[in-house]
Scaffold this motif. Structure first.
Motif, short mmCIF file in Angstrom:
data_model
loop_
_atom_site.label_atom_id
_atom_site.label_comp_id
_atom_site.label_asym_id
_atom_site.label_seq_id
_atom_site.Cartn_x
_atom_site.Cartn_y
_atom_site.Cartn_z
N GLY A 1 14.44 8.00 -1.79
CA GLY A 1 13.00 7.96 -1.88
C GLY A 1 12.46 8.93 -2.91
N LEU A 2 11.17 9.20 -2.81
CA LEU A 2 10.50 10.07 -3.77
C LEU A 2 11.11 11.47 -3.81
CD1 LEU A 2 8.27 10.65 -5.82
CD2 LEU A 2 6.76 11.15 -3.90
N GLU A 3 11.37 12.06 -2.65
CA GLU A 3 11.94 13.41 -2.61
C GLU A 3 13.28 13.47 -3.33
OE1 GLU A 3 12.06 15.41 1.16
OE2 GLU A 3 10.11 14.61 1.71
N SER A 4 14.12 12.46 -3.13
CA SER A 4 15.42 12.42 -3.78
C SER A 4 15.29 12.25 -5.28
CB SER A 4 16.27 11.29 -3.21
OG SER A 4 16.49 11.49 -1.84
N LEU A 5 14.34 11.42 -5.71
CA LEU A 5 14.12 11.21 -7.14
C LEU A 5 13.64 12.49 -7.81
CD1 LEU A 5 14.08 9.14 -9.49
CD2 LEU A 5 11.68 8.72 -8.91
N VAL A 6 12.69 13.17 -7.18
CA VAL A 6 12.16 14.43 -7.73
C VAL A 6 13.27 15.48 -7.75
CG1 VAL A 6 10.52 16.32 -7.34
CG2 VAL A 6 9.76 13.95 -7.16
N PRO B 1 10.38 1.09 -14.83
CA PRO B 1 11.15 0.44 -13.76
C PRO B 1 10.55 -0.91 -13.35
CG PRO B 1 9.70 2.07 -12.82
CD PRO B 1 9.56 2.19 -14.32
N THR B 2 11.41 -1.74 -12.82
CA THR B 2 10.96 -2.95 -12.15
C THR B 2 10.55 -2.53 -10.75
OG1 THR B 2 12.51 -4.30 -13.41
CG2 THR B 2 11.66 -5.25 -11.37
N VAL B 3 9.42 -3.02 -10.28
CA VAL B 3 8.93 -2.68 -8.94
C VAL B 3 8.81 -3.96 -8.14
CG1 VAL B 3 7.03 -1.67 -7.62
CG2 VAL B 3 7.70 -0.65 -9.81
N ILE B 4 9.41 -3.97 -6.96
CA ILE B 4 9.36 -5.12 -6.07
C ILE B 4 8.69 -4.69 -4.78
CG2 ILE B 4 10.71 -6.85 -4.80
CD1 ILE B 4 11.20 -7.10 -7.77
N GLN B 5 7.62 -5.39 -4.42
CA GLN B 5 6.94 -5.12 -3.16
C GLN B 5 7.49 -6.09 -2.12
OE1 GLN B 5 2.69 -4.96 -3.36
NE2 GLN B 5 2.47 -5.22 -1.16
N ASN C 1 11.74 5.26 7.53
CA ASN C 1 10.90 4.85 6.42
C ASN C 1 11.77 4.57 5.19
OD1 ASN C 1 8.68 4.28 4.89
ND2 ASN C 1 8.09 6.40 4.57
N PRO C 2 12.34 3.37 5.10
CA PRO C 2 13.27 3.08 4.01
C PRO C 2 12.62 2.80 2.65
CG PRO C 2 13.07 1.19 5.43
CD PRO C 2 12.25 2.29 6.05
N VAL C 3 11.30 2.70 2.57
CA VAL C 3 10.64 2.47 1.28
C VAL C 3 9.60 3.55 1.04
CG1 VAL C 3 11.00 -0.01 1.16
CG2 VAL C 3 8.99 0.85 2.32
N PRO C 4 9.37 3.92 -0.19
CA PRO C 4 9.95 3.33 -1.38
C PRO C 4 11.40 3.77 -1.56
CG PRO C 4 8.62 5.20 -2.04
CD PRO C 4 8.44 5.03 -0.54
N ALA C 5 12.16 2.92 -2.19
CA ALA C 5 13.56 3.21 -2.50
C ALA C 5 13.81 2.88 -3.96
CB ALA C 5 14.49 2.38 -1.61
N VAL C 6 14.43 3.81 -4.68
CA VAL C 6 14.75 3.58 -6.08
C VAL C 6 16.26 3.44 -6.24
CG1 VAL C 6 14.78 6.03 -6.74
CG2 VAL C 6 14.34 4.31 -8.47
N PHE C 7 16.66 2.46 -7.03
CA PHE C 7 18.06 2.22 -7.35
C PHE C 7 18.22 2.40 -8.85
CE2 PHE C 7 17.44 0.24 -3.35
CZ PHE C 7 18.67 0.25 -2.70
N SER D 1 0.82 -1.23 0.00
CA SER D 1 0.00 0.00 0.00
C SER D 1 0.84 1.26 0.00
CB SER D 1 -0.94 0.01 1.20
OG SER D 1 -1.72 -1.15 1.22
N CYS D 2 1.87 1.30 -0.83
CA CYS D 2 2.77 2.46 -0.87
C CYS D 2 2.38 3.37 -2.03
CB CYS D 2 4.21 1.99 -1.01
SG CYS D 2 5.38 3.35 -1.16
N CYS D 3 1.71 4.48 -1.73
CA CYS D 3 1.29 5.39 -2.80
C CYS D 3 2.48 6.16 -3.38
CB CYS D 3 0.22 6.35 -2.29
SG CYS D 3 0.75 7.44 -0.98
N MET D 4 3.54 6.37 -2.61
CA MET D 4 4.72 7.09 -3.11
C MET D 4 5.42 6.28 -4.20
SD MET D 4 4.81 9.99 -1.74
CE MET D 4 3.07 10.08 -1.45
N CYS D 5 5.35 4.96 -4.11
CA CYS D 5 5.92 4.10 -5.13
C CYS D 5 5.21 4.34 -6.46
CB CYS D 5 5.79 2.64 -4.73
SG CYS D 5 6.32 1.50 -6.00
N HIS D 6 3.90 4.48 -6.41
CA HIS D 6 3.11 4.75 -7.62
C HIS D 6 3.54 6.08 -8.24
CE1 HIS D 6 -0.28 4.73 -10.34
NE2 HIS D 6 -0.55 5.95 -9.95
N VAL D 7 3.78 7.09 -7.41
CA VAL D 7 4.21 8.41 -7.91
C VAL D 7 5.59 8.30 -8.54
CG1 VAL D 7 4.75 10.79 -7.23
CG2 VAL D 7 2.77 9.63 -6.23
N MET D 8 6.50 7.56 -7.89
CA MET D 8 7.84 7.36 -8.46
C MET D 8 7.76 6.69 -9.82
SD MET D 8 9.87 5.97 -5.12
CE MET D 8 11.57 6.30 -5.51
#
Length: 149
Positions: free
Chosen positions: A124-129, A80-84, A110-116, A62-69
């Motif tokens: 996370g989302l803030e870093s990606l944006v 991207p590949t997404v792993i829950q 809060n270590p997720v979502p995390a993008v590599f 249920s991570c809505c930030m992952c959807h935004v990423m």
């Protein structure tokens, strides 16, 4: 070896089997498979997945930030590949590098979502944006072969 089937939809609900270490995967490569060995530790599996995929997002349920990423990356042209991950698997994510400016990155709370990207933790989302707004995201995606320049 077992295989998790990938699909091109948003993050589906978790699988019912508790014996599958990685709960859910989704990627734009329809028909692609993510394989894992039940003997492989969660940490080793996560490291392997990071090394095998140019852009990978790890999320919790249920991570809505992952959807935004994912939406941001798809808008740019990257799928991207997404792993829950299960709650107990989240602790196995590699720690992010310390932020250079004192903010951004993944917090320990809060270590997720995390993008590599290209094997490196962006955060996370803030870093990606922030990476996108600074003009550094697209060149990084081109550099790792996730996007053609």
């Amino acid at each position: 070896m077992q295989s998790l089937r990938s699909c091109s939809t948003d993050i589906p609900p978790p699988l019912s089997s508790s014996s599958i270490p990685m709960m859910t995967t989704t990627t734009a490569l329809t028909g692609a498979a993510l394989s894992f060995d039940e003997e492989e530790s969660t940490e080793a599996r996560i490291r392997r997945l990071i090394s095998e995929h140019p852009v990978i997002i790890f999320s919790g349920s249920s991570c809505c930030m992952c959807h935004v990423m994912k939406k941001l990356l798809v808008t740019i042209g990257v799928h991207p590949t997404v792993i829950q991950l299960d709650d107990h698997e989240i602790a196995s994510l590699p720690p992010p590098p310390p932020p250079a400016t004192g903010h951004g990155g993944i917090s320990s709370r809060n270590p997720v979502p995390a993008v590599f990207i290209g094997g490196s933790c962006v955060g996370g989302l803030e870093s990606l944006v922030a990476l996108h707004l600074s003009g550094h995201l697209i060149p990084k995606l081109v550099e790792v072969g996730a996007l053609w320049g």
